[in-house]
Design a protein around this motif. Structure first.
Motif, mmCIF file in Angstrom:
data_model
loop_
_atom_site.group_PDB
_atom_site.id
_atom_site.type_symbol
_atom_site.label_atom_id
_atom_site.label_comp_id
_atom_site.label_asym_id
_atom_site.label_seq_id
_atom_site.Cartn_x
_atom_site.Cartn_y
_atom_site.Cartn_z
ATOM 1 N N SER A 42 0.830 -1.201 0.000
ATOM 2 C CA SER A 42 0.000 0.000 0.000
ATOM 3 C C SER A 42 0.867 1.254 0.000
ATOM 4 O O SER A 42 1.669 1.471 0.912
ATOM 5 C CB SER A 42 -0.920 0.012 1.225
ATOM 6 N N LYS A 43 0.683 2.089 -1.001
ATOM 7 C CA LYS A 43 1.424 3.348 -1.083
ATOM 8 C C LYS A 43 1.117 4.226 0.128
ATOM 9 O O LYS A 43 2.007 4.877 0.701
ATOM 10 C CB LYS A 43 1.053 4.072 -2.370
ATOM 11 N N GLU A 44 -0.137 4.248 0.547
ATOM 12 C CA GLU A 44 -0.536 5.081 1.676
ATOM 13 C C GLU A 44 0.099 4.602 2.972
ATOM 14 O O GLU A 44 0.510 5.410 3.818
ATOM 15 C CB GLU A 44 -2.063 5.100 1.802
ATOM 16 N N MET A 45 0.184 3.275 3.152
ATOM 17 C CA MET A 45 0.826 2.733 4.348
ATOM 18 C C MET A 45 2.304 3.132 4.391
ATOM 19 O O MET A 45 2.827 3.514 5.439
ATOM 20 C CB MET A 45 0.704 1.209 4.377
ATOM 21 N N VAL A 46 2.968 3.039 3.255
ATOM 22 C CA VAL A 46 4.392 3.381 3.200
ATOM 23 C C VAL A 46 4.601 4.864 3.493
ATOM 24 O O VAL A 46 5.554 5.244 4.194
ATOM 25 C CB VAL A 46 4.988 2.993 1.835
ATOM 26 N N GLN A 47 3.722 5.706 2.988
ATOM 27 C CA GLN A 47 3.829 7.133 3.286
ATOM 28 C C GLN A 47 3.675 7.393 4.781
ATOM 29 O O GLN A 47 4.404 8.203 5.363
ATOM 30 C CB GLN A 47 2.775 7.909 2.495
ATOM 31 N N THR A 48 2.735 6.685 5.411
ATOM 32 C CA THR A 48 2.550 6.819 6.859
ATOM 33 C C THR A 48 3.776 6.319 7.603
ATOM 34 O O THR A 48 4.237 6.933 8.571
ATOM 35 C CB THR A 48 1.300 6.057 7.315
ATOM 36 N N ALA A 49 4.335 5.191 7.147
ATOM 37 C CA ALA A 49 5.527 4.634 7.785
ATOM 38 C C ALA A 49 6.709 5.604 7.687
ATOM 39 O O ALA A 49 7.456 5.785 8.658
ATOM 40 C CB ALA A 49 5.889 3.294 7.141
ATOM 41 N N ARG A 50 6.872 6.229 6.534
ATOM 42 C CA ARG A 50 7.972 7.181 6.368
ATOM 43 C C ARG A 50 7.765 8.422 7.237
ATOM 44 O O ARG A 50 8.730 8.983 7.762
ATOM 45 C CB ARG A 50 8.114 7.559 4.893
ATOM 46 N N ALA A 51 6.515 8.831 7.410
ATOM 47 C CA ALA A 51 6.231 9.954 8.304
ATOM 48 C C ALA A 51 6.538 9.570 9.755
ATOM 49 O O ALA A 51 7.092 10.378 10.512
ATOM 50 C CB ALA A 51 4.766 10.368 8.165
ATOM 51 N N ASN A 52 6.209 8.338 10.127
ATOM 52 C CA ASN A 52 6.532 7.863 11.476
ATOM 53 C C ASN A 52 8.043 7.761 11.678
ATOM 54 O O ASN A 52 8.546 8.024 12.777
ATOM 55 C CB ASN A 52 5.879 6.504 11.727
ATOM 56 N N LEU A 53 8.761 7.392 10.621
ATOM 57 C CA LEU A 53 10.220 7.309 10.700
ATOM 58 C C LEU A 53 10.828 8.685 10.979
ATOM 59 O O LEU A 53 11.749 8.807 11.807
ATOM 60 C CB LEU A 53 10.780 6.728 9.396
ATOM 61 N N VAL A 54 10.314 9.700 10.314
ATOM 62 C CA VAL A 54 10.821 11.058 10.523
ATOM 63 C C VAL A 54 10.643 11.487 11.977
ATOM 64 O O VAL A 54 11.504 12.151 12.558
ATOM 65 C CB VAL A 54 10.106 12.045 9.574
ATOM 66 N N LYS A 55 9.530 11.066 12.578
ATOM 67 C CA LYS A 55 9.240 11.448 13.964
ATOM 68 C C LYS A 55 10.015 10.608 14.981
ATOM 69 O O LYS A 55 10.064 10.964 16.155
ATOM 70 C CB LYS A 55 7.742 11.322 14.239
ATOM 71 N N SER A 56 10.622 9.521 14.520
ATOM 72 C CA SER A 56 11.350 8.631 15.433
ATOM 73 C C SER A 56 12.827 9.008 15.483
ATOM 74 O O SER A 56 13.289 9.897 14.759
ATOM 75 C CB SER A 56 11.219 7.177 14.963
#
Length: 246
Positions: free
Chosen positions: A73-87
């Protein structure tokens, strides 16, 4: 709505973050990502298949030299990358990629994991090192049995319990895994409020098209009244764990 459209919608709004749900669980047999970490060393590379919003692998990233999470899912990956930035994790990468066609070198990973996501056993075997571990946790057919009975539909509704686990074991053995072990648990779950239960049903495919079919509200209200306890609204969580060595 197709299954892919559903996951894209959930990925955009929530990922797989269910931390806001107030739910008491009794009888859980293991923590999946703790089992993954038990088999890791700090020099290992982990592949997480169906990583969703990446919340779980970000929590365990320090146990590995590199973590790669993939999701179709493209949307899931975008969310994961946003979570990575916050981590604070520096050793995690997320990619959109189907589990049926893993685009990595042969024998690249020390460990692979897949939680509540489909996978291709031969593809996993291809990208794992000899002696590497693959762990998967999947939802059993008997999961949320009283809930699915109340709605008259649901994931694997009416299917023989245990079939998914047996098929998983056979596929891994056929793919060349030398040691395959399987475990089960069937825990009680108590959702504190109707809103907690509704959040789960809205963000998972347990009851397909939840809220969109005639009579869903009546079915939900009847289920809540029939399963309300002092601990919360009762249902069950049934899972199986398969651990295989390459």
């Amino acid at each position: 709505m197709t299954e892919q459209e559903f996951y894209d919608k959930v990925g955009k709004t929530n990922g797989w973050d269910f931390s806001s749900i107030q739910c008491l669980s009794e009888g859980i047999g293991w923590d999946f990502y703790e089992e993954v970490v038990k088999r890791a060393s700090v020099s290992d590379i982990l592949l997480d298949i169906g990583t969703g919003g990446g919340e779980k692998v970000l929590d365990i990233a320090s146990s590995f030299s590199l973590v790669i999470g993939i999701d179709n899912s493209k949307e899931m990956v975008q969310t994961a990358r946003a979570n990575l930035v916050k981590s604070s994790a520096q050793n995690v990468r997320f990619f959109q990629q189907p589990a049926e066609d893993l685009q990595f070198p042969n024998g690249f990973f020390d460990i692979a994991s897949s939680r509540h996501c489909s996978f291709d056993s031969s593809q996993v075997a291809k990208v794992l090192k000899k002696g590497g571990w693959f762990l998967t946790q999947q939802v059993s057919e008997g999961d949320k049995s009283n809930l699915k009975q109340a709605f008259g539909r649901g994931q694997c509704f009416g299917e023989q319990d245990g079939t998914l686990k047996e098929n998983c074991i056979k596929e891994l053995q056929t793919a060349g895994f030398s040691k395959v072990e399987a475990y089960d648990y069937n825990s009680d779950e108590y959702f504190r409020t109707p809103e907690d239960l509704i959040f789960l049903l809205t963000h998972t495919p347990i009851i397909p098209d939840f809220g969109e079919q005639e009579g869903d509200l009546e079915s939900l209200n009847a289920f809540i009244e029939n399963n309300r306890t002092e601990k919360g609204i009762r249902t069950n969580s049934k899972r199986f764990l398969v651990i295989a060595k390459r």
